[in-house]
Motif scaffolding. Sequence first.
Motif, mmCIF file in Angstrom:
data_model
loop_
_atom_site.group_PDB
_atom_site.id
_atom_site.type_symbol
_atom_site.label_atom_id
_atom_site.label_comp_id
_atom_site.label_asym_id
_atom_site.label_seq_id
_atom_site.Cartn_x
_atom_site.Cartn_y
_atom_site.Cartn_z
ATOM 1 N N THR A 4 0.700 -1.377 0.047
ATOM 2 C CA THR A 4 -0.136 0.186 -0.283
ATOM 3 C C THR A 4 0.762 1.198 -0.034
ATOM 4 O O THR A 4 0.335 2.375 -0.068
ATOM 5 N N GLY A 5 2.149 1.125 0.178
ATOM 6 C CA GLY A 5 3.209 2.233 0.307
ATOM 7 C C GLY A 5 4.253 2.103 1.218
ATOM 8 O O GLY A 5 4.208 0.933 1.363
ATOM 9 N N ILE A 6 4.960 3.295 1.245
ATOM 10 C CA ILE A 6 6.047 3.103 2.420
ATOM 11 C C ILE A 6 5.665 3.464 3.751
ATOM 12 O O ILE A 6 5.105 4.279 3.814
ATOM 13 N N ASP A 44 -0.154 10.970 6.227
ATOM 14 C CA ASP A 44 -0.551 9.510 6.242
ATOM 15 C C ASP A 44 -0.167 8.680 7.337
ATOM 16 O O ASP A 44 -0.294 7.443 7.462
ATOM 17 N N GLY A 45 0.897 8.919 8.260
ATOM 18 C CA GLY A 45 1.431 8.436 9.333
ATOM 19 C C GLY A 45 2.736 7.649 8.793
ATOM 20 O O GLY A 45 3.320 7.152 10.031
ATOM 21 N N SER A 46 2.994 7.470 7.718
ATOM 22 C CA SER A 46 4.508 7.213 7.386
ATOM 23 C C SER A 46 5.463 8.071 8.033
ATOM 24 O O SER A 46 5.309 9.151 8.409
ATOM 25 N N SER A 47 6.615 7.734 7.911
ATOM 26 C CA SER A 47 7.724 8.367 8.727
ATOM 27 C C SER A 47 9.048 8.395 7.645
ATOM 28 O O SER A 47 9.433 7.512 6.794
ATOM 29 N N CYS A 73 10.942 0.339 4.623
ATOM 30 C CA CYS A 73 9.734 -0.360 4.971
ATOM 31 C C CYS A 73 8.797 -0.418 4.291
ATOM 32 O O CYS A 73 8.064 0.757 4.191
ATOM 33 N N TRP A 74 8.051 -1.222 3.780
ATOM 34 C CA TRP A 74 6.984 -1.229 2.979
ATOM 35 C C TRP A 74 5.741 -1.689 3.745
ATOM 36 O O TRP A 74 5.785 -2.317 4.789
ATOM 37 N N ALA A 75 4.595 -0.870 3.601
ATOM 38 C CA ALA A 75 3.146 -1.048 4.181
ATOM 39 C C ALA A 75 2.579 -2.118 3.120
ATOM 40 O O ALA A 75 2.399 -2.016 2.116
ATOM 41 N N ALA A 80 -1.567 -11.750 5.644
ATOM 42 C CA ALA A 80 -1.555 -12.738 4.482
ATOM 43 C C ALA A 80 -0.906 -12.041 3.434
ATOM 44 O O ALA A 80 -0.251 -12.828 2.493
ATOM 45 N N SER A 81 -0.824 -10.960 2.978
ATOM 46 C CA SER A 81 -0.357 -10.270 1.912
ATOM 47 C C SER A 81 1.129 -10.277 2.209
ATOM 48 O O SER A 81 2.013 -10.748 1.278
ATOM 49 N N LEU A 82 1.545 -10.085 3.158
ATOM 50 C CA LEU A 82 2.926 -10.225 3.536
ATOM 51 C C LEU A 82 3.604 -11.560 3.427
ATOM 52 O O LEU A 82 4.769 -11.779 2.983
ATOM 53 N N SER A 83 2.913 -12.409 4.027
ATOM 54 C CA SER A 83 3.485 -14.010 3.728
ATOM 55 C C SER A 83 3.350 -14.573 2.224
ATOM 56 O O SER A 83 4.288 -14.916 1.837
#
Length: 90
Positions: A4-6, A44-47, A73-75, A80-83
């Motif tokens: 979904t983004g960084i 958006d909460g990313s850093s 670090c990717w969001a 399940a998506s990460l796996s």
Amino acid sequence: MAITGILSITYVTNDLEAGRQFHEQLGLTLVHASAHGIDFVLPDGSSVLLRTEGSPDLPAPLADQDNGVREVCWAVTDAASLSALAAGIA
């Protein structure tokens, strides 16, 4: 599987003050500063994390590297998506 983004990006710099000024001019919000690093948060909460070489929480470089991007670090949408992503690169 959806990236979904960084989530965060870590840069190494030898001039924290210049990095602070640059990111503040871009409109990022400073949330933490120390002798070894500065943390910014986006709406958006990313850093964005700025670190000096030798910072205790800095990941090791993959090759000879001075300043620049050290870690991204990717969001993802869910575990399940990460796996599925991890299985695809294993």
